[in-house]
Scaffold this active site. Structure first.
Site, PDB file in Angstrom:
ATOM      1  N   ASP A   1       0.793  -1.240   0.000  1.00 17.02           N
ATOM      2  CA  ASP A   1       0.000   0.000   0.000  1.00 17.02           C
ATOM      3  C   ASP A   1       0.822   1.285   0.000  1.00 17.02           C
ATOM      4  O   ASP A   1       0.531   2.218   0.763  1.00 17.02           O
ATOM      5  CB  ASP A   1      -0.960   0.006   1.195  1.00 17.02           C
ATOM      6  CG  ASP A   1      -1.980  -1.124   1.149  1.00 17.02           C
ATOM      7  OD1 ASP A   1      -1.901  -1.963   0.231  1.00 17.02           O
ATOM      8  OD2 ASP A   1      -2.852  -1.180   2.036  1.00 17.02           O
TER       9      ASP A   1
ATOM     10  N   LYS B   1      -6.837  -5.003  -3.174  1.00 19.13           N
ATOM     11  CA  LYS B   1      -7.591  -5.563  -2.043  1.00 19.13           C
ATOM     12  C   LYS B   1      -8.563  -4.523  -1.520  1.00 19.13           C
ATOM     13  O   LYS B   1      -8.401  -3.325  -1.789  1.00 19.13           O
ATOM     14  CB  LYS B   1      -6.628  -5.994  -0.938  1.00 19.13           C
ATOM     15  CG  LYS B   1      -5.844  -4.830  -0.377  1.00 19.13           C
ATOM     16  CD  LYS B   1      -4.800  -5.296   0.585  1.00 19.13           C
ATOM     17  CE  LYS B   1      -4.052  -4.119   1.184  1.00 19.13           C
ATOM     18  NZ  LYS B   1      -4.886  -3.147   1.905  1.00 19.13           N
TER      19      LYS B   1
ATOM     20  N   CYS C   1      -2.059  -2.840   7.464  1.00 20.52           N
ATOM     21  CA  CYS C   1      -1.925  -3.713   6.292  1.00 20.52           C
ATOM     22  C   CYS C   1      -0.598  -4.463   6.243  1.00 20.52           C
ATOM     23  O   CYS C   1      -0.562  -5.608   5.788  1.00 20.52           O
ATOM     24  CB  CYS C   1      -2.194  -2.909   5.024  1.00 20.52           C
ATOM     25  SG  CYS C   1      -3.937  -2.400   4.987  1.00 20.52           S
TER      26      CYS C   1
HETATM   27  C1  VGL Z   1      -4.802   0.616   5.676  1.00 19.95           C
HETATM   28  C2  VGL Z   1      -6.398   1.413   7.120  1.00 19.95           C
HETATM   29  C3  VGL Z   1      -7.359   1.306   6.133  1.00 19.95           C
HETATM   30  C4  VGL Z   1      -3.358   0.255   5.445  1.00 19.95           C
HETATM   31  C5  VGL Z   1      -5.738   0.494   4.691  1.00 19.95           C
HETATM   32  O1  VGL Z   1      -2.914   0.228   4.276  1.00 19.95           O
HETATM   33  O2  VGL Z   1      -2.655  -0.018   6.444  1.00 19.95           O
HETATM   34  N1  VGL Z   1      -5.128   1.069   6.892  1.00 19.95           N
HETATM   35  N2  VGL Z   1      -7.021   0.844   4.930  1.00 19.95           N
END
Ligand code: VGL
Ligand code: ZN
Length: 198
Positions: free
Chosen positions: A8, A106, A151
């Site tokens: 991410d 995702k 994540c």
């Molecule tokens: C994430 C919160 C919501 C992350 C993704 O990438 O850690 N955290 N969505």
């Protein structure tokens, strides 16, 4: 065979983004350097539809960072972030995307969140990443990215469960720390599960 997972590394998780992770921008150059040591690099993208159930805005009367029950699973509510195909969901500027072999998205289903790059939070649907990695002959994974306490943690824990030998490149991770100490707790949880902390 070893592979690197970039978790991410997207605009919305950088300072100035919708769900900014403190220091998130600092890991881009570190990730670029790490990629040089791996033949296979996979990247995950948080990739939500606008009506995603993790967005506080989709639950009238609820506040950001509140916790709710989302179809039977506990869910922290987040600001609207990483809406699919938006600027916020794009990879961070400067990330060496030409070195990325495959991207796995995702959080694509409104009804369930997905912190891990392997499965949704209910472990019902797979992204196909584990099978794909096994098909490439990968047995060892190094994980880095955003956010350490969400994540990155869930991706590393699932990787162990999938039978990979897992290393966390801690210096190339940054966390949210919604509650002080969350990142340290996440690192200890990963260590306890058998992740090598590097
Ligand atoms: C994430 C919160 C919501 C992350 C993704 O990438 O850690 N955290 N969505
Ligand atoms: Zn998300």
């Amino acid at each position: 065979m070893k592979a690197l997972i970039l978790v991410d590394i997207q605009n919305d998780f950088l300072p100035g983004g919708a769900l900014a992770v403190p220091g998130g921008d600092e890991i881009v150059s570190l990730a670029n350097r790490l990629m040089e040591d791996f033949e296979i690099v996979v990247a995950t993208q948080d990739w939500h539809p606008p009506d995603h159930g993790s967005f506080a805005a989709n639950h009238p009367g609820k506040e950001v960072f509140e916790s709710i029950d989302l179809h039977g699973l506990p869910q922290t509510l987040w600001p609207v972030h990483c809406v699919r195909d938006s600027t916020g969901s794009e990879f961070a500027p400067g990330l060496d995307v030409c070195r990325i072999t495959r991207v796995f998205q995702k959080g694509t289903r409104s009804e369930v969140d997905s912190y891990s790059g392997f499965h949704d939070n209910g472990h019902r649907h797979s992204t196909g990443m584990a099978d794909w990695l096994r098909e490439q002959g990968v047995t060892q994974l190094t994980v880095c990215g955003l956010a350490t306490d969400y994540c990155v943690k869930f991706t590393a824990l699932d990787a162990v469960r999938e039978g990979f030998q897992v290393t966390l490149a801690l210096s190339a991770c940054r966390g949210v720390n919604l509650i002080a100490g969350d990142v340290d707790k996440a690192v200890e949880e990963m260590r306890g599960a058998g992740v090598e902390i590097q």
